[in-house]
Design a protein around this motif. Structure first.
Motif, mmCIF file in Angstrom:
data_model
loop_
_atom_site.group_PDB
_atom_site.id
_atom_site.type_symbol
_atom_site.label_atom_id
_atom_site.label_comp_id
_atom_site.label_asym_id
_atom_site.label_seq_id
_atom_site.Cartn_x
_atom_site.Cartn_y
_atom_site.Cartn_z
ATOM 1 N N VAL A 285 50.691 18.131 46.482
ATOM 2 C CA VAL A 285 50.687 16.715 46.138
ATOM 3 C C VAL A 285 51.671 15.880 46.624
ATOM 4 O O VAL A 285 51.399 14.663 46.874
ATOM 5 C CB VAL A 285 50.322 16.642 44.552
ATOM 6 C CG1 VAL A 285 51.517 16.970 43.675
ATOM 7 C CG2 VAL A 285 49.681 15.311 44.045
ATOM 8 N N THR A 289 50.855 12.902 49.195
ATOM 9 C CA THR A 289 51.123 11.456 48.898
ATOM 10 C C THR A 289 51.997 10.803 49.827
ATOM 11 O O THR A 289 51.922 9.720 50.211
ATOM 12 C CB THR A 289 52.069 11.461 47.571
ATOM 13 O OG1 THR A 289 50.989 12.078 46.380
ATOM 14 C CG2 THR A 289 52.379 10.272 47.019
ATOM 15 N N PHE A 313 43.953 17.139 44.191
ATOM 16 C CA PHE A 313 44.616 16.669 43.243
ATOM 17 C C PHE A 313 45.347 15.239 43.412
ATOM 18 O O PHE A 313 46.011 15.411 44.364
ATOM 19 C CB PHE A 313 45.541 17.880 42.684
ATOM 20 C CG PHE A 313 46.377 17.356 41.378
ATOM 21 C CD1 PHE A 313 45.786 17.378 40.164
ATOM 22 C CD2 PHE A 313 47.785 17.242 41.598
ATOM 23 C CE1 PHE A 313 46.445 16.704 38.996
ATOM 24 C CE2 PHE A 313 48.391 16.808 40.502
ATOM 25 C CZ PHE A 313 47.953 16.320 39.215
ATOM 26 N N ARG A 314 45.190 14.548 42.372
ATOM 27 C CA ARG A 314 46.026 13.492 42.680
ATOM 28 C C ARG A 314 46.836 12.933 41.407
ATOM 29 O O ARG A 314 46.180 12.937 40.150
ATOM 30 C CB ARG A 314 45.092 12.085 42.930
ATOM 31 C CG ARG A 314 44.474 12.445 44.372
ATOM 32 C CD ARG A 314 43.463 11.179 44.576
ATOM 33 N NE ARG A 314 42.302 11.000 43.895
ATOM 34 C CZ ARG A 314 41.148 11.497 44.612
ATOM 35 N NH1 ARG A 314 41.103 11.914 45.727
ATOM 36 N NH2 ARG A 314 40.157 11.493 43.646
ATOM 37 N N ASN A 315 48.070 12.653 41.602
ATOM 38 C CA ASN A 315 48.730 12.090 40.098
ATOM 39 C C ASN A 315 49.049 10.643 40.246
ATOM 40 O O ASN A 315 48.645 10.123 40.958
ATOM 41 C CB ASN A 315 50.112 12.789 40.082
ATOM 42 C CG ASN A 315 50.969 12.656 41.425
ATOM 43 O OD1 ASN A 315 50.956 11.892 42.071
ATOM 44 N ND2 ASN A 315 51.902 13.891 41.246
ATOM 45 N N VAL A 316 49.823 10.083 39.440
ATOM 46 C CA VAL A 316 50.099 8.703 39.064
ATOM 47 C C VAL A 316 50.769 8.135 40.445
ATOM 48 O O VAL A 316 50.590 7.031 40.827
ATOM 49 C CB VAL A 316 50.740 8.478 38.023
ATOM 50 C CG1 VAL A 316 52.180 9.061 37.726
ATOM 51 C CG2 VAL A 316 50.859 6.997 37.751
ATOM 52 N N THR A 318 50.651 9.349 43.435
ATOM 53 C CA THR A 318 49.652 9.340 44.380
ATOM 54 C C THR A 318 48.879 7.914 44.520
ATOM 55 O O THR A 318 48.489 7.344 45.415
ATOM 56 C CB THR A 318 48.606 10.653 44.560
ATOM 57 O OG1 THR A 318 49.145 11.731 44.384
ATOM 58 C CG2 THR A 318 47.716 10.339 45.706
ATOM 59 N N TRP A 319 48.335 7.501 43.252
ATOM 60 C CA TRP A 319 47.592 6.534 43.079
ATOM 61 C C TRP A 319 48.265 5.302 43.151
ATOM 62 O O TRP A 319 47.800 4.237 43.871
ATOM 63 C CB TRP A 319 46.890 6.525 41.548
ATOM 64 C CG TRP A 319 45.607 7.516 41.473
ATOM 65 C CD1 TRP A 319 45.587 8.522 40.662
ATOM 66 C CD2 TRP A 319 44.374 6.841 41.601
ATOM 67 N NE1 TRP A 319 44.301 9.134 41.007
ATOM 68 C CE2 TRP A 319 43.360 8.106 41.324
ATOM 69 C CE3 TRP A 319 43.751 5.855 42.076
ATOM 70 C CZ2 TRP A 319 42.178 8.018 41.529
ATOM 71 C CZ3 TRP A 319 42.413 5.834 42.184
ATOM 72 C CH2 TRP A 319 41.600 6.800 41.830
ATOM 73 N N GLU A 345 41.834 9.844 36.326
ATOM 74 C CA GLU A 345 42.720 11.121 36.929
ATOM 75 C C GLU A 345 44.203 10.698 36.343
ATOM 76 O O GLU A 345 44.931 11.841 36.247
ATOM 77 C CB GLU A 345 42.708 10.874 38.479
ATOM 78 C CG GLU A 345 41.236 11.366 38.877
ATOM 79 C CD GLU A 345 41.226 11.754 40.163
ATOM 80 O OE1 GLU A 345 40.363 11.924 41.001
ATOM 81 O OE2 GLU A 345 42.364 11.365 41.080
ATOM 82 N N ALA A 346 44.596 9.651 36.105
ATOM 83 C CA ALA A 346 46.022 9.202 35.841
ATOM 84 C C ALA A 346 46.254 7.938 35.121
ATOM 85 O O ALA A 346 45.369 7.278 35.078
ATOM 86 C CB ALA A 346 46.927 9.239 37.120
ATOM 87 N N LYS A 347 47.192 8.034 34.318
ATOM 88 C CA LYS A 347 47.742 6.804 33.437
ATOM 89 C C LYS A 347 48.459 5.836 34.052
ATOM 90 O O LYS A 347 49.535 6.344 34.581
ATOM 91 C CB LYS A 347 48.203 7.307 32.029
ATOM 92 C CG LYS A 347 48.475 6.109 31.048
ATOM 93 C CD LYS A 347 49.189 6.707 30.028
ATOM 94 C CE LYS A 347 49.533 5.419 28.987
ATOM 95 N NZ LYS A 347 50.489 5.944 27.678
ATOM 96 N N THR A 352 52.205 1.062 38.807
ATOM 97 C CA THR A 352 50.882 0.810 38.951
ATOM 98 C C THR A 352 50.706 -0.703 38.859
ATOM 99 O O THR A 352 49.810 -1.419 39.512
ATOM 100 C CB THR A 352 50.176 1.570 38.151
ATOM 101 O OG1 THR A 352 50.426 2.849 37.849
ATOM 102 C CG2 THR A 352 48.586 1.502 38.469
#
Length: 629
Positions: A285, A289, A313-316, A318-319, A345-347, A352
């Motif tokens: 990941v 990313t 798989f993507r985490n925060v 990545t987003w 998928e992420a908070k 963000t």
């Protein structure tokens, strides 16, 4: 908690200290705090010579709780505090990014005549490195030398690292050359400093004579080549590392190289790394990313989206990388669609929300930006920070809502910094609000008198309003203080090499061909209806007072802006139809923006320009920013 009742009281103390030490090495402090409460309840911590407070000091220090640790430290009798106790608290402060407090404690340690050891000196050197204060470090090193601390391999390595990071590369070399024993770490920290301060040539010379190399020296050199635009050299070294050395490309190395590619816009090396990852490595990941970030910052947003959608798989992080990419490319509506889907998928976190507000700002989505900002706390549980206020001020200012932006600054619960005020000042320039700009300039000068950008911006406004004397005065203030404006520079990658241009640049080997092409481009632009925006070429004399010769000189200076020269070189050096990707250190000027829109249509080229804050993708006479920037 039940204590052991057998054995002596000393064995109880030993057992208690042992349990506390186990809590210090554990991942959670909760058990340690429970144990501490039981110790206090049982009255064990107040018994003389138990040394339980010392163990608790180490436990809280290891978990970074410097307030509790220092309170315990102060409560321990001086006779029961040794070098290890002092060093433990110093180390806690340095690891928490508090070097001033660490060095203050070190000075008290000297006053109490407690001799430092090797570990103390390593902690102190780390603190001096964080402060970038090598002059004060000389005194600390001298004190350690007088007290007989051995200058071991680790200590010398830390000294080299400190001197190098403080820019004292000659002192770093002196320590390096005086060392009888050198490890791979020694060579690596020396290489890092030489590359940074003496340049790539000196760095490569040191790299070539290194008797041993881990992945880190290879990464340092490859990343340095990439960041400085030497794609061929970077690829050559990458190939040599993979196929001719015992080292391999691990996740950390790949992410570091991709970061260099993103910074310099080196798509050639970044694409090579992508192919290597697909063929030789399991999906990761962090690397995926980094690929998203690299493609986005190299102007290939479609490739970034492709990598993003294919990630298992993507985490925060990545987003956030994808949201920032869409914001930079002016795709605000798509960014908000992604943000709506992110929750599965992420908070969302603070970064963000910065990305979302930036996307709204760059795309003129004022109502949506207001909504997200006002709901940050109640819906997403995120308290607006300085960067969020800066985004909102930028969003409102770009849209012409300067009064609302000014009110937002006045109502901020935290004192605004230069970024927040600078955003509003930039909007004043865009919308011609000179009176407000003058007020903001004074605020910025109080924060940082050496801020060249605000002086230049307001002086340009004075000139455009015909207030020559005021504009000259601001420029004179900068000259008197020895402050120079950062020159604009545009870079373009062609044939594995980066080509850099400044305004009026005549240093390029193709200078005659470039300026011949520029003449051709200007003629075609004028035939297509282009009219130079003379306000973009600042003069200390108001245009109405310029004679014909001076106006011609001003026009020629405008035509030879760095981005126009880079475009002309790209048209000369690449095949017809090849997209041009140009990277700038400053904001693109309005005249170049208008000219390059027309050039993209005349020459049927996609021209992607990354300026200081965003991307402009020019196609068939239009820009992706829709002239909202």
């Amino acid at each position: 908690m039940k204590w052991q009742t057998h054995g002596t009281i000393e064995s109880l103390f030993r057992h208690c200290r042992s349990v506390v030490r186990s809590c210090a090495t554990g991942s959670s402090l909760c058990d340690g705090e429970t144990l501490h409460a039981a110790i206090i309840t049982a009255g064990l911590s107040s018994i003389p010579d138990s040394y339980i407070p010392n163990a608790l000091l180490h436990m809280y220090s290891k978990h970074g709780h410097f307030v509790y640790a220092h309170k315990l430290f102060d409560g321990i009798p001086h006779s029961q505090k040794d070098t290890v106790d002092w060093t433990t608290l110093i180390d806690c402060y340095t690891h928490q990014g508090l070097p001033v407090e660490a060095l203050s404690l070190f000075r008290k340690m000297q006053e109490c005549r407690i001799s430092p050891d090797e570990v103390t000196l390593l902690c102190v050197l780390h603190a001096y490195t964080q402060l970038c204060d090598a002059v004060a470090a000389h005194q600390g090193i001298g004190y350690a030398f007088k007290t007989g601390v051995p200058f071991t391999l680790k200590v010398c390595n830390s000294m080299i690292d400190m001197y190098a990071k403080c820019g004292l590369i000659s002192d770093a070399r002196r320590v390096f050359e005086e060392m009888e024993e050198r490890s791979v770490v020694t060579w690596t920290v020396m290489l890092d400093g030489v590359v940074k301060w003496d340049g790539l040539r000196s760095g490569r010379a040191l790299f070539d004579v290194m008797p041993m190399k881990s992945e880190v020296p290879w990464t340092i050199m490859i990343k340095a080549y990439t960041e400085n635009g030497f794609s061929r050299e970077a690829l050559s070294l990458l190939t040599k590392m993979v196929f001719s050395s015992p080292c391999s490309l691990n996740f950390v190395t790949l992410c570091s190289i991709l970061s260099g590619c993103a910074q310099s816009g080196d798509l050639m090396v970044g694409s090579w790394v992508h192919v290597y990852v697909l063929k030789m490595m399991d999906r990761n990941v962090m690397v995926d990313t980094a690929l998203v970030n690299m493609y986005a910052k190299c102007g290939r947003i479609s490739k970034a989206l492709g990598v993003f959608h294919n990630m298992p798989f993507r985490n925060v992080v990545t987003w956030n990388a994808m949201l920032i990419a869409l914001a930079m490319h002016g795709q605000g509506d798509l960014a908000l669609e992604f943000f709506s889907a992110m929750g599965k998928e992420a908070k969302p976190d603070e970064i963000t929300m910065t990305a979302v507000l930036t996307a709204c700002s760059h795309s003129g989505l004022v109502d949506q930006g207001r909504c997200y900002f006002s709901n940050m706390d109640c819906i997403y549980g995120i308290t607006p920070q300085m960067e969020h206020y800066a985004c909102m001020v930028d969003l409102l200012g770009r849209a012409g809502h300067l009064d609302e932006a000014e009110k937002l600054i006045r109502d901020m619960p935290i004192h605004p910094n230069e970024v927040v005020i600078g955003s509003l000042l930039s909007s004043c320039s865009t919308h011609g609000q000179l009176q407000l700009a003058e007020q903001l300039l004074q605020d910025l000068i109080e924060m940082d008198y050496s801020n060249t950008e605000c002086h230049i911006l307001v002086s340009n406004m004075y000139y455009s309003f015909g207030r020559k004397a005021d504009g000259n005065h601001l420029r004179a203030v900068l000259r008197e203080r020895g402050i120079k404006k950062v020159p604009g520079m545009s870079s373009i990658h062609v044939g594995g090499q980066v080509h850099r241009f400044t305004a009026g640049d005549r240093s390029h080997p193709w200078v005659h061909d470039i300026y011949s092409k520029l003449d051709e481009v200007i003629q075609k632009l004028k035939l297509a209806g282009y009219s130079p925006n003379m306000a973009c070429q600042v003069s200390s004399v108001y245009d109405e007072h310029l004679n014909a010769e001076e106006m011609e000189e001003k026009e020629l200076a405008l035509f030879s802006h760095s981005e126009k020269l880079a475009v002309c070189f790209g048209l000369l050096s690449t095949k017809t139809g090849t997209p041009l990707r140009i990277f700038m250190n400053l904001r693109i000027c309005q005249d170049c923006h208008s000219a390059i829109k027309i050039i993209s249509k005349i020459y049927n080229r996609e021209i992607v320009i990354r300026d200081r804050s965003r991307f402009h993708s020019f196609k068939q006479g239009a820009c992706s920013c829709s002239d909202y920037w």
